[in-house]
Design a protein around this motif. Structure first.
Motif, mmCIF file in Angstrom:
data_model
loop_
_atom_site.group_PDB
_atom_site.id
_atom_site.type_symbol
_atom_site.label_atom_id
_atom_site.label_comp_id
_atom_site.label_asym_id
_atom_site.label_seq_id
_atom_site.Cartn_x
_atom_site.Cartn_y
_atom_site.Cartn_z
ATOM 1 N N CYS A 152 0.872 -1.124 0.000
ATOM 2 C CA CYS A 152 -0.188 0.077 -0.049
ATOM 3 C C CYS A 152 0.894 1.186 0.022
ATOM 4 N N THR A 153 0.778 2.152 -0.919
ATOM 5 C CA THR A 153 1.338 3.306 -0.982
ATOM 6 C C THR A 153 0.859 4.846 -0.760
ATOM 7 N N GLU A 154 1.487 5.495 -0.026
ATOM 8 C CA GLU A 154 0.786 6.672 0.630
ATOM 9 C C GLU A 154 2.100 7.803 0.332
ATOM 10 N N HIS A 155 1.529 9.188 0.280
ATOM 11 C CA HIS A 155 2.804 10.096 -0.045
ATOM 12 C C HIS A 155 2.941 11.092 0.800
ATOM 13 N N ASP A 156 2.078 11.256 2.089
ATOM 14 C CA ASP A 156 2.397 12.021 3.084
ATOM 15 C C ASP A 156 1.710 11.116 4.552
ATOM 16 N N GLY A 157 2.406 11.991 5.589
ATOM 17 C CA GLY A 157 2.101 11.117 7.020
ATOM 18 C C GLY A 157 0.539 11.015 7.181
ATOM 19 N N LEU A 176 9.333 4.153 5.444
ATOM 20 C CA LEU A 176 8.935 5.339 5.533
ATOM 21 C C LEU A 176 9.998 6.284 5.375
ATOM 22 N N ASP A 177 9.746 7.237 4.470
ATOM 23 C CA ASP A 177 10.648 8.436 4.222
ATOM 24 C C ASP A 177 10.802 9.469 5.541
ATOM 25 N N ILE A 178 11.743 9.992 5.781
ATOM 26 C CA ILE A 178 11.753 10.927 6.825
ATOM 27 C C ILE A 178 11.261 12.367 6.402
ATOM 28 N N GLY A 179 11.985 12.637 5.366
ATOM 29 C CA GLY A 179 11.723 14.240 4.709
ATOM 30 C C GLY A 179 10.373 14.267 4.012
ATOM 31 N N LEU A 180 9.166 14.105 4.758
ATOM 32 C CA LEU A 180 8.105 14.236 4.105
ATOM 33 C C LEU A 180 7.528 15.781 4.413
ATOM 34 N N VAL A 213 5.669 10.769 12.085
ATOM 35 C CA VAL A 213 4.830 9.436 11.607
ATOM 36 C C VAL A 213 5.100 8.284 12.555
ATOM 37 N N ALA A 214 6.433 7.924 12.625
ATOM 38 C CA ALA A 214 6.927 6.923 13.176
ATOM 39 C C ALA A 214 6.451 7.007 14.783
ATOM 40 N N ARG A 215 6.593 8.021 15.443
ATOM 41 C CA ARG A 215 6.129 8.205 16.860
ATOM 42 C C ARG A 215 4.603 7.993 16.829
#
Length: 134
Positions: free
Chosen positions: A42-47, A64-68, A76-78
């Motif tokens: 499943c792909t998403e492009h923002d947090g 997960l990319d960090i620089g969103l 997002v991870a938190r």
């Protein structure tokens, strides 16, 4: 048990992977690779959209990319670590941010592993089968 043949020729368990990257082309290429390796993606492009999708998709792994934009991958991870659907998911930071501080910030935010972009297929496959670092 559902398994698939890895590019390296071994066996890996098929995983439900949430891929979050604001670069649509990079996300498409990586999702196609992961699907070719037998994973459901499943792909998403923002947090915010990633967080909205987790209860229904219930990923085993989050890449997960960090620089969103708007909401960083750290945030997002938190948040994912607080939610039942992703509390035990394997969280992989896949980012261009590669300093020692970036790596430590990723671990502090709840990521299990920090991978730097242009990750190799072998490194990505290895991360998908690693145990949680926490």
């Amino acid at each position: 048990m559902n398994t698939t043949v890895e590019a390296s020729g071994g066996k890996a368990q098929s995983r439900r992977i949430l891929l979050v990257d604001d670069n649509a082309d990079a996300a498409l290429a990586l999702s196609m690779l992961l699907e070719a390796l037998g994973h459901q993606v499943c792909t998403e492009h923002d947090g915010p959209r990633a967080l909205a999708s987790i209860d229904e998709f219930r990923p085993d792994v989050v890449v997960l990319d960090i620089g969103l934009p708007g909401m960083s991958g750290f945030e997002v991870a938190r948040e994912m670590r607080q939610r039942q659907a992703t509390r035990d998911a394997l969280l992989l930071a896949l980012t261009g941010w590669s300093s020692d501080a970036d790596r430590q910030n990723a671990l502090d935010a709840g990521f299990d592993y920090h991978l730097t972009k242009r990750v190799t297929i072998a490194d990505l496959e290895a991360a998908l089968v690693r145990p949680h670092a926490r």
